[in-house]
Scaffold this motif. Structure first.
Motif, PDB file in Angstrom:
ATOM      1  N   ASP A 134      -7.842  21.183   6.380  1.00 53.91           N
ATOM      2  CA  ASP A 134      -8.755  21.420   5.252  1.00 53.91           C
ATOM      3  C   ASP A 134     -10.184  20.932   5.507  1.00 53.91           C
ATOM      4  O   ASP A 134     -11.018  20.939   4.600  1.00 53.91           O
ATOM      5  N   ARG A 187      -8.549  19.637  -2.376  1.00 54.72           N
ATOM      6  CA  ARG A 187      -7.088  19.752  -2.458  1.00 54.72           C
ATOM      7  C   ARG A 187      -6.408  18.469  -1.994  1.00 54.72           C
ATOM      8  O   ARG A 187      -6.792  17.872  -1.004  1.00 54.72           O
ATOM      9  N   VAL A 192     -11.617  25.362   7.888  1.00 51.89           N
ATOM     10  CA  VAL A 192     -11.471  26.306   6.778  1.00 51.89           C
ATOM     11  C   VAL A 192     -12.204  27.606   7.109  1.00 51.89           C
ATOM     12  O   VAL A 192     -11.689  28.707   6.889  1.00 51.89           O
ATOM     13  N   HIS A 199      -5.623  19.266  -7.218  1.00 50.87           N
ATOM     14  CA  HIS A 199      -7.034  19.343  -6.877  1.00 50.87           C
ATOM     15  C   HIS A 199      -7.731  18.213  -7.614  1.00 50.87           C
ATOM     16  O   HIS A 199      -7.456  17.993  -8.807  1.00 50.87           O
ATOM     17  N   GLY A 216      -6.398  29.040   0.477  1.00 50.36           N
ATOM     18  CA  GLY A 216      -6.972  28.354  -0.678  1.00 50.36           C
ATOM     19  C   GLY A 216      -7.147  29.221  -1.908  1.00 50.36           C
ATOM     20  O   GLY A 216      -7.662  28.770  -2.933  1.00 50.36           O
ATOM     21  N   ARG A 246     -12.706  24.535  -2.981  1.00 51.19           N
ATOM     22  CA  ARG A 246     -11.318  24.311  -3.378  1.00 51.19           C
ATOM     23  C   ARG A 246     -10.566  23.492  -2.344  1.00 51.19           C
ATOM     24  O   ARG A 246      -9.801  22.592  -2.665  1.00 51.19           O
ATOM     25  N   MET A 247     -10.813  23.825  -1.087  1.00 53.14           N
ATOM     26  CA  MET A 247     -10.073  23.155  -0.017  1.00 53.14           C
ATOM     27  C   MET A 247     -10.440  21.690   0.097  1.00 53.14           C
ATOM     28  O   MET A 247      -9.600  20.856   0.370  1.00 53.14           O
TER      29      MET A 247
END
Ligand code: AP5
Ligand code: MG
Ligand code: ZN
Length: 213
Positions: free
Chosen positions: A163, A127, A168, A138, A10, A123-124
């Motif tokens: 994700d 996504r 993660v 994103h 990520g 962030r993940m």
């Protein structure tokens, strides 16, 4: 120009590799994308890789190495390439160095996109990925023009299986244990560069561009 992208899951390796690929006209080779394509097409390799990937673990080196060596032998790699997600272990890096050495070649740039673990989970979770052309979006930082639809090819965007927040965290642990040591490995080879990956995608790309020129 042969480039290795390093960085946590990520961190933006894929995002930057795609921009470098467009700017310099060399292919982006993502082992993660290759495994995901094999899972989609239900190949033998895909079936084997899936169980590891869903747990956030690395696919064993013996399933990964030949695949990369074969890919690098293709014509489009003649002028160079960007490796995104490979190597990921010291044995993979050593195998790559050996394969290149046999052709009197070497990696020119290893680029570490630095992002602290705290930023990664956010962030993940936002996504979205295109299963057809590999483009990455994103929901806040880089949304597609039309929600849920790929700008490049019109396909329906998906959220990656690995994700989920628990997976993660596992991927981050695996990164620190198995992949982060590659920074010292490439430092020793004299081709290690780092960029601050917490800034905007364009700012990160500008820094990489300066390194590559
Ligand atoms: P892989 O697909 O390589 O996953 P990864 O390393 O975990 O990295 P990601 O693709 O999740 O992140 P990225 O750094 O590319 O970030 P992105 O640009 O998407 O590997 C998946 C699995 O396959 C592994 O867990 C393993 O099982 C297996 N595997 C793969 N290669 C292997 C190997 N060599 N050996 C063994 N096993 C292997 O960006 C993330 C998000 O952030 C996006 O939504 C993006 O839009 C956004 N973003 C990007 N940059 C910014 C920015 N500057 N600011 C804000 N948001 C940003
Ligand atoms: Mg990626
Ligand atoms: Zn697409």
């Amino acid at each position: 120009m042969k480039i290795v992208m390093l960085g946590a899951p990520g961190a933006g390796k894929g995002t930057q590799a795609r921009m470098i690929s467009e700017e310099f006209g060399i292919p982006q080779i993502s082992t993660g994308d290759i495994f995901r394509a094999n899972i989609r097409n239900q190949t033998e390799l895909g079936k084997k890789a899936k169980s590891y990937m869903d747990q956030g673990l690395l696919v064993p080196d013996e399933l990964t190495l030949d695949l990369v060596v074969d890919r690098l032998a293709k014509d489009d790699c003649a002028k160079g390439y960007i490796l995104d997600g490979f190597p990921r272990t010291i044995p993979q890096a050593e195998a790559l160095t050996r394969a290149l050495c046999e052709q009197n070649s070497k990696i020119d740039y290893a680029i570490d996109v630095e992002v602290p673990d705290e930023n990664i989970v956010q962030r993940m979770s936002g996504r979205r990925a295109c299963p057809v052309c590999g483009a990455t979006y994103h929901i806040h930082f880089n949304p597609p023009v039309q929600e849920g639809i790929c700008d490049e090819c019109g396909a329906q965007l998906i959220q990656r299986e690995d994700d989920k927040a628990e997976t993660v965290q596992k991927r981050l642990d695996v990164y620190h244990a198995q992949t982060q040591p590659l920074i010292a490995y490439y430092k020793e080879q004299g081709c290690m560069y780092s960029v601050d990956g917490t800034r905007t995608m364009e700012d990160v790309f500008n820094d990489i561009h300066k390194i590559l020129k």
